[in-house]
Design a protein around this motif. Structure first.
Motif, PDB file in Angstrom:
ATOM      1  N   ASP A  30      47.930  30.754  42.766  1.00  0.00           N
ATOM      2  CA  ASP A  30      47.049  30.648  41.601  1.00  0.00           C
ATOM      3  C   ASP A  30      47.124  31.908  40.734  1.00  0.00           C
ATOM      4  O   ASP A  30      47.047  31.820  39.494  1.00  0.00           O
ATOM      5  N   THR A  31      47.291  33.063  41.379  1.00  0.00           N
ATOM      6  CA  THR A  31      47.410  34.307  40.617  1.00  0.00           C
ATOM      7  C   THR A  31      48.666  34.311  39.755  1.00  0.00           C
ATOM      8  O   THR A  31      48.621  34.639  38.558  1.00  0.00           O
ATOM      9  N   LEU A  32      49.794  33.939  40.339  1.00  0.00           N
ATOM     10  CA  LEU A  32      51.042  33.899  39.585  1.00  0.00           C
ATOM     11  C   LEU A  32      50.993  32.830  38.492  1.00  0.00           C
ATOM     12  O   LEU A  32      51.564  33.014  37.407  1.00  0.00           O
ATOM     13  N   GLU A  33      50.314  31.724  38.765  1.00  0.00           N
ATOM     14  CA  GLU A  33      50.172  30.684  37.739  1.00  0.00           C
ATOM     15  C   GLU A  33      49.326  31.183  36.572  1.00  0.00           C
ATOM     16  O   GLU A  33      49.638  30.904  35.394  1.00  0.00           O
ATOM     17  N   LYS A  69      35.575  43.787  41.101  1.00  0.00           N
ATOM     18  CA  LYS A  69      35.064  43.200  39.865  1.00  0.00           C
ATOM     19  C   LYS A  69      33.972  42.177  40.167  1.00  0.00           C
ATOM     20  O   LYS A  69      33.564  41.990  41.318  1.00  0.00           O
ATOM     21  N   ASP A  70      33.520  41.503  39.106  1.00  0.00           N
ATOM     22  CA  ASP A  70      32.421  40.546  39.227  1.00  0.00           C
ATOM     23  C   ASP A  70      32.761  39.461  40.244  1.00  0.00           C
ATOM     24  O   ASP A  70      33.829  38.841  40.196  1.00  0.00           O
ATOM     25  N   ARG A  71      31.835  39.242  41.176  1.00  0.00           N
ATOM     26  CA  ARG A  71      32.067  38.252  42.230  1.00  0.00           C
ATOM     27  C   ARG A  71      32.007  36.820  41.722  1.00  0.00           C
ATOM     28  O   ARG A  71      32.420  35.903  42.416  1.00  0.00           O
ATOM     29  N   LYS A  72      31.481  36.625  40.527  1.00  0.00           N
ATOM     30  CA  LYS A  72      31.411  35.276  39.977  1.00  0.00           C
ATOM     31  C   LYS A  72      32.769  34.791  39.472  1.00  0.00           C
ATOM     32  O   LYS A  72      32.948  33.601  39.236  1.00  0.00           O
ATOM     33  N   VAL A  73      33.699  35.714  39.299  1.00  0.00           N
ATOM     34  CA  VAL A  73      35.043  35.365  38.834  1.00  0.00           C
ATOM     35  C   VAL A  73      35.939  35.150  40.046  1.00  0.00           C
ATOM     36  O   VAL A  73      35.875  35.902  41.028  1.00  0.00           O
ATOM     37  N   HIS A  74      36.772  34.136  39.992  1.00  0.00           N
ATOM     38  CA  HIS A  74      37.650  33.804  41.105  1.00  0.00           C
ATOM     39  C   HIS A  74      38.691  34.912  41.292  1.00  0.00           C
ATOM     40  O   HIS A  74      39.154  35.518  40.311  1.00  0.00           O
ATOM     41  N   LEU A  75      39.071  35.160  42.541  1.00  0.00           N
ATOM     42  CA  LEU A  75      40.000  36.255  42.846  1.00  0.00           C
ATOM     43  C   LEU A  75      41.338  36.133  42.122  1.00  0.00           C
ATOM     44  O   LEU A  75      41.840  37.144  41.613  1.00  0.00           O
ATOM     45  N   PRO A  76      41.976  34.965  42.024  1.00  0.00           N
ATOM     46  CA  PRO A  76      43.257  34.901  41.306  1.00  0.00           C
ATOM     47  C   PRO A  76      43.164  35.359  39.854  1.00  0.00           C
ATOM     48  O   PRO A  76      44.094  36.019  39.347  1.00  0.00           O
ATOM     49  N   ASP A  77      42.048  35.070  39.176  1.00  0.00           N
ATOM     50  CA  ASP A  77      41.889  35.517  37.790  1.00  0.00           C
ATOM     51  C   ASP A  77      41.761  37.042  37.718  1.00  0.00           C
ATOM     52  O   ASP A  77      42.380  37.689  36.859  1.00  0.00           O
TER      53      ASP A  77
END
Length: 216
Positions: free
Chosen positions: A89-92, A169-177
């Protein structure tokens, strides 16, 4: 039952321990993991049995040494499938971001890199520290002595800093982002990881007067 010499028993124990280290007999050949880095013998070895390659190694175009290491650092509690999905997901996300940036820029499109593996390698290379401070005690005083890092340790710190910066960073944001943006910032020579590396190099430069304590 006859007497068995002690040397014979010792050699049998050594042979048994060596045998238990591998499931393959000694005459099995090692597998060729990367064809471009291995020298293949021209002799006919088709009759020689070969050991199976490890599961995490491959000679396909999708395999990368740095990607494999980063995948292991992401893995927690042995959940490798989740770590692989997070890295995918990170690379995508990086790919989508670069394509959007390419469509928005009218000129100098050759400066926008689309290859995600190349972006990841650039980010890790830009984040690699060359020195670290080690506390050494001399004459009852503790000095922060700059010491050069090995290649393996520098790669480890670069990937660790990228993951730590993303997780802070903010925990509300998904790790891949979060990880995708950290990798993009580091690939362009900016961001918190680059600042952390520059601060470490600046501290090492200011403490270079104590470098001789490394050998004393």
């Amino acid at each position: 039952m006859g007497f068995v010499p002690y040397t014979t028993l010792s050699s049998l124990r050594t042979l048994k321990c060596c045998r238990l280290m591998s499931m393959y007999p000694p005459h099995f050949a090692e597998p060729i993991l990367k064809k471009d880095s291995e020298i293949i013998n021209k002799k006919d070895v088709s009759h020689v049995p070969i050991k199976a390659a490890p599961n995490d190694l491959s000679d396909s175009i999708f395999y990368g040494v740095l990607k494999n290491k980063l995948l292991k650092y992401i893995t927690k509690k042995g959940n490798g499938s989740l770590a692989k999905q997070l890295l995918t997901d990170t690379l995508e996300t990086i790919k989508r971001t670069q394509i959007e940036r390419l469509n928005l820029i009218n000129a100098e499109k050759e400066n926008v890199i689309i290859d995600t593996e190349r972006i990841l390698v650039n980010a890790i290379e830009n984040s690699r520290p060359l020195l670290q401070l080690s506390e050494i005690k001399r004459g009852g005083v503790k000095y922060q002595v700059p010491i050069p890092l090995t290649e393996k340790k520098s790669y480890f710190l670069a990937m660790k800093w990228l993951l730590d910066a993303a997780r802070e960073k903010d925990r509300k944001v998904h790790l891949p982002d979060k990880l995708a943006w950290e990798i993009l910032d580091a690939a362009h020579g900016q961001g918190r990881v680059i600042k952390k590396k520059d601060d470490l190099h600046r501290q090492c430069e200011s403490n270079r007067a104590y470098a001789h304590y490394r050998w004393s």
